[in-house]
Design a protein around this motif. Structure first.
Motif, PDB file in Angstrom:
ATOM      1  N   VAL A   1      -0.847   5.440 -12.070  1.00 62.48           N
ATOM      2  CA  VAL A   1      -1.241   4.126 -11.576  1.00 62.48           C
ATOM      3  C   VAL A   1      -1.718   3.323 -12.770  1.00 62.48           C
ATOM      4  O   VAL A   1      -2.657   3.725 -13.464  1.00 62.48           O
TER       5      VAL A   1
ATOM      6  N   SER B   1       0.839  -1.188   0.000  1.00 62.11           N
ATOM      7  CA  SER B   1       0.000   0.000   0.000  1.00 62.11           C
ATOM      8  C   SER B   1       0.876   1.239   0.000  1.00 62.11           C
ATOM      9  O   SER B   1       2.008   1.203   0.488  1.00 62.11           O
TER      10      SER B   1
ATOM     11  N   ILE C   1      -3.377   3.918  -2.292  1.00 60.92           N
ATOM     12  CA  ILE C   1      -3.335   2.997  -3.430  1.00 60.92           C
ATOM     13  C   ILE C   1      -3.095   1.586  -2.900  1.00 60.92           C
ATOM     14  O   ILE C   1      -2.182   1.364  -2.102  1.00 60.92           O
ATOM     15  N   LEU C   2      -3.910   0.657  -3.354  1.00 55.98           N
ATOM     16  CA  LEU C   2      -3.751  -0.769  -3.068  1.00 55.98           C
ATOM     17  C   LEU C   2      -3.668  -1.508  -4.395  1.00 55.98           C
ATOM     18  O   LEU C   2      -3.973  -0.944  -5.457  1.00 55.98           O
ATOM     19  N   LYS C   3      -3.309  -2.783  -4.341  1.00 58.89           N
ATOM     20  CA  LYS C   3      -3.287  -3.601  -5.555  1.00 58.89           C
ATOM     21  C   LYS C   3      -4.667  -3.560  -6.214  1.00 58.89           C
ATOM     22  O   LYS C   3      -5.692  -3.587  -5.538  1.00 58.89           O
TER      23      LYS C   3
ATOM     24  N   THR D   1      -5.047   5.596 -13.096  1.00 59.21           N
ATOM     25  CA  THR D   1      -5.245   7.024 -12.873  1.00 59.21           C
ATOM     26  C   THR D   1      -3.917   7.755 -12.967  1.00 59.21           C
ATOM     27  O   THR D   1      -2.854   7.149 -12.879  1.00 59.21           O
TER      28      THR D   1
ATOM     29  N   HIS E   1      -5.913  -1.034  -7.939  1.00 56.02           N
ATOM     30  CA  HIS E   1      -6.479   0.318  -8.042  1.00 56.02           C
ATOM     31  C   HIS E   1      -6.753   0.635  -9.508  1.00 56.02           C
ATOM     32  O   HIS E   1      -6.021   0.214 -10.399  1.00 56.02           O
TER      33      HIS E   1
ATOM     34  N   ASN F   1      -1.437  -2.728 -11.388  1.00 57.21           N
ATOM     35  CA  ASN F   1      -0.477  -3.240 -10.406  1.00 57.21           C
ATOM     36  C   ASN F   1       0.940  -2.704 -10.586  1.00 57.21           C
ATOM     37  O   ASN F   1       1.916  -3.395 -10.308  1.00 57.21           O
TER      38      ASN F   1
END
Length: 135
Positions: A71, A23, A35-37, A42, A39, A74
């Motif tokens: 982003v 994260s 942000i997490l896996k 963006t 997401h 992943n």
């Protein structure tokens, strides 16, 4: 199933960080963004402040200057002018920069000087905040 994604933080001078993380939390002009896996893709503006990185269950913090974040699936790429770990911050230098910026803000000679002084003050304050947490 892995819950990590690949993070790269790049400055003009160095590859500051790279690796799998769980994260991140970054500062944007509209507030903090996590942000997490997985997401959604963006692009965001990065504001002066700290980034919090969760890697192997532990949180790490660094100071970032202005920049951009992309982003993708992943994979997160952050491009900033400067990035510093707490142990890289010279507290005396940051205090002096803060004092200079505050003095320049008092003078307010031009709009450009005002904007530059506000940015310098924000950088100094971010450095002092992060450095203070890890002394």
């Amino acid at each position: 199933m892995s819950s990590t994604f690949y993070l790269e933080i790049l400055t003009p001078e160095r590859k500051f960080f790279w690796g799998d993380v769980e994260s991140i939390i970054v500062k944007t002009p509209t507030g903090e963004m996590g942000i997490l896996k997985g997401h959604i893709p963006t692009v965001a503006v990065i504001d002066i402040g700290s980034i919090k990185i969760k890697k192997d269950g532990k949180w790490f913090e660094a100071v970032l200057s202005e920049g951009f974040m992309e982003v993708k699936q992943n994979h997160v790429i952050i491009l900033v002018d400067t990035a510093e770990w707490p142990d890289e911050i010279d507290e005396n230098r940051a205090r002096a920069a803060k004092a200079r910026a505050e003095e320049r803000l008092q003078r307010r000679r031009s709009e450009a000087e005002y904007i530059q002084s506000k940015a310098a003050l924000a950088r100094a304050m971010a450095r002092l905040k992060v450095k203070g947490k890890y002394n």
